[in-house]
Write a protein that holds these residues in place. Structure first.
Motif, mmCIF file in Angstrom:
data_model
loop_
_atom_site.group_PDB
_atom_site.id
_atom_site.type_symbol
_atom_site.label_atom_id
_atom_site.label_comp_id
_atom_site.label_asym_id
_atom_site.label_seq_id
_atom_site.Cartn_x
_atom_site.Cartn_y
_atom_site.Cartn_z
ATOM 1 N N SER A 114 0.812 -1.217 0.000
ATOM 2 C CA SER A 114 0.000 0.000 0.000
ATOM 3 C C SER A 114 0.843 1.265 0.000
ATOM 4 O O SER A 114 0.464 2.277 -0.611
ATOM 5 C CB SER A 114 -0.945 -0.001 1.205
ATOM 6 N N ASN A 233 -13.067 -4.860 -2.300
ATOM 7 C CA ASN A 233 -11.932 -3.962 -2.493
ATOM 8 C C ASN A 233 -12.381 -2.597 -3.021
ATOM 9 O O ASN A 233 -11.933 -1.549 -2.536
ATOM 10 C CB ASN A 233 -10.936 -4.607 -3.454
ATOM 11 N N SER A 234 -13.282 -2.584 -3.996
ATOM 12 C CA SER A 234 -13.721 -1.335 -4.617
ATOM 13 C C SER A 234 -14.450 -0.440 -3.622
ATOM 14 O O SER A 234 -14.193 0.771 -3.541
ATOM 15 C CB SER A 234 -14.624 -1.637 -5.814
ATOM 16 N N LEU A 237 -11.937 1.066 -1.136
ATOM 17 C CA LEU A 237 -11.237 2.234 -1.676
ATOM 18 C C LEU A 237 -12.132 3.476 -1.660
ATOM 19 O O LEU A 237 -11.705 4.567 -1.268
ATOM 20 C CB LEU A 237 -10.769 1.946 -3.105
ATOM 21 N N TYR A 241 -11.836 6.792 0.983
ATOM 22 C CA TYR A 241 -11.693 8.170 0.516
ATOM 23 C C TYR A 241 -12.761 9.066 1.144
ATOM 24 O O TYR A 241 -12.478 10.197 1.555
ATOM 25 C CB TYR A 241 -11.778 8.238 -1.007
ATOM 26 N N SER A 258 -7.702 6.080 1.582
ATOM 27 C CA SER A 258 -8.410 5.246 0.613
ATOM 28 C C SER A 258 -7.635 3.974 0.301
ATOM 29 O O SER A 258 -8.176 2.856 0.371
ATOM 30 C CB SER A 258 -8.646 6.036 -0.675
ATOM 31 N N VAL A 259 -6.358 4.120 -0.016
ATOM 32 C CA VAL A 259 -5.530 2.962 -0.374
ATOM 33 C C VAL A 259 -5.314 2.061 0.835
ATOM 34 O O VAL A 259 -5.383 0.828 0.727
ATOM 35 C CB VAL A 259 -4.182 3.427 -0.955
ATOM 36 N N GLY A 262 -8.543 0.143 1.485
ATOM 37 C CA GLY A 262 -8.902 -0.796 0.423
ATOM 38 C C GLY A 262 -7.929 -1.931 0.220
ATOM 39 O O GLY A 262 -8.307 -3.011 -0.238
ATOM 40 N N HIS A 292 -6.346 -6.818 -5.514
ATOM 41 C CA HIS A 292 -6.087 -5.484 -4.955
ATOM 42 C C HIS A 292 -4.782 -4.890 -5.476
ATOM 43 O O HIS A 292 -4.606 -3.664 -5.459
ATOM 44 C CB HIS A 292 -6.150 -5.499 -3.422
ATOM 45 N N GLY A 296 -5.075 -1.471 -7.256
ATOM 46 C CA GLY A 296 -4.193 -0.454 -6.694
ATOM 47 C C GLY A 296 -3.350 0.210 -7.772
ATOM 48 O O GLY A 296 -3.163 1.432 -7.765
ATOM 49 N N VAL A 299 -5.666 2.578 -9.700
ATOM 50 C CA VAL A 299 -5.951 3.797 -8.934
ATOM 51 C C VAL A 299 -4.733 4.715 -8.922
ATOM 52 O O VAL A 299 -4.846 5.939 -9.098
ATOM 53 C CB VAL A 299 -6.363 3.433 -7.489
#
Length: 317
Positions: A114, A233-234, A237, A241, A258-259, A262, A292, A296, A299
């Motif tokens: 992350s 996971n979605s 995230l 946020y 967020s990261v 998630g 992820h 990741g 994103v």
């Protein structure tokens, strides 16, 4: 050594693809990759030791400097993701062992990749490192309680055994790596470029072993479970946020939260599921490890093209 460092750099850049290939290998040669399963805890311990080597006491200084941001992020980590895992698993009507696996993923601390994703996403790296460090240290206490509270009515859960497992494969290796970095920094720094090679290899082996041991289950419930993992996971995230947004954190901090929310330490979830339940319970963790890293990377690619509103000074990766 130069060649090894170049290989480590390539491995770090292609992390997501290598994890995906590990899952494919588990499906193609399950009888061989399944032999890795008994060693999942050892592999995770090595990964966490490497994580400890990358940590320094100053990483925890952010907690004192920006306590609200760290506490808000860690609180979201240990509430949003476990509840999402529990809710999505029941909404999809997954079998009890997979329900437990989804909860384990949600109750795990921050993922080992992350911090890199936050850096690439132009987020607050210091906050990301602090959240990963704090959530990892709290995991032996919070993860067993969360799993007991959400999964205790589904399957028998021993919070004490989970605590000891996390202590052995997470906390002790991390603290060992941290102390070694503290007292032998000069020697450890020379080895840091090799850490991606060790960590990525370990994660790929864990995913390959878990998928291989559950190849039949992947083929029968794979699509439904994959959808559940992607949604987990979605939403993590997105809600991470939003937590930062409504908590009035700057944009770079929102990206970090967020990261961190998630992306979970799904390798730990797979290890705990393999050790304390049946191998099939590790499947959500293995699929989460694959997905992820892909999400990741996506994103990070998007955010890298959009400077945060507060435009923080970038730190070394």
């Amino acid at each position: 050594m130069r060649v090894v460092r170049q290989v480590a750099d390539v491995v770090g850049r292609w992390f997501a693809v290598l994890v995906l290939l590990g899952a494919v290998a588990g499906l193609l040669v399950p009888e061989r990759t399944a032999l890795i399963t008994p060693h999942v805890a050892l592999l995770l311990g090595v990964i966490m030791f490497c994580m400890g080597l990358t940590m320094r006491p100053r990483d925890f200084a952010v907690v004192a400097q920006h306590p609200r941001a760290v506490l808000l992020g860690v609180a979201a980590q240990f509430t949003v993701m476990p509840l999402l895992g529990w809710g999505i698993a029941h909404a999809f009507g997954l079998p009890p062992l997979l329900v437990v696996g989804m909860i384990l993923v949600g109750a795990a601390p921050g993922g080992t990749a992350s911090n890199v994703i936050v850096y690439l996403a132009r987020g607050d790296v210091a906050l990301s490192v602090a959240m990963t460090s704090v959530s990892t240290m709290l995991a032996p206490f919070l993860t067993p309680l969360i799993v007991l509270g959400l999964a205790g009515s589904t399957l028998p859960v021993s919070a004490g055994d989970l605590f000891l497992s996390i202590l052995q494969v997470v906390l002790l290796p991390v603290v060992g790596g941290l102390l070694l970095r503290l007292f032998a920094d000069r020697y450890v720094v020379a080895l840091l470029p090799l850490m991606p090679l060790v960590s990525v290899t370990g994660i790929v082996l864990v995913v390959s072993g878990v998928v291989g041991a559950n190849a039949d289950a992947v083929l029968t419930t794979g699509l439904l479970l994959a959808l559940a993992v992607i949604l987990h996971n979605s939403l993590g995230l997105l809600l991470g946020y939003l937590v930062g947004y409504f908590g009035r954190l700057p944009d770079s901090a929102r990206r970090a939260v967020s990261v961190e929310v998630g992306m979970q330490n799904s390798g730990l979830a797979a290890s705990l599921a393999t050790t304390h339940f049946e191998p099939v319970a590790a499947l959500p963790g293995a699929l989460f490890s694959v997905w992820h890293n892909l999400s990741g990377a996506a994103v990070a690619t998007y955010w890298a093209r959009h400077a945060p509103e507060d435009a923080p000074e970038r730190e070394p990766a």
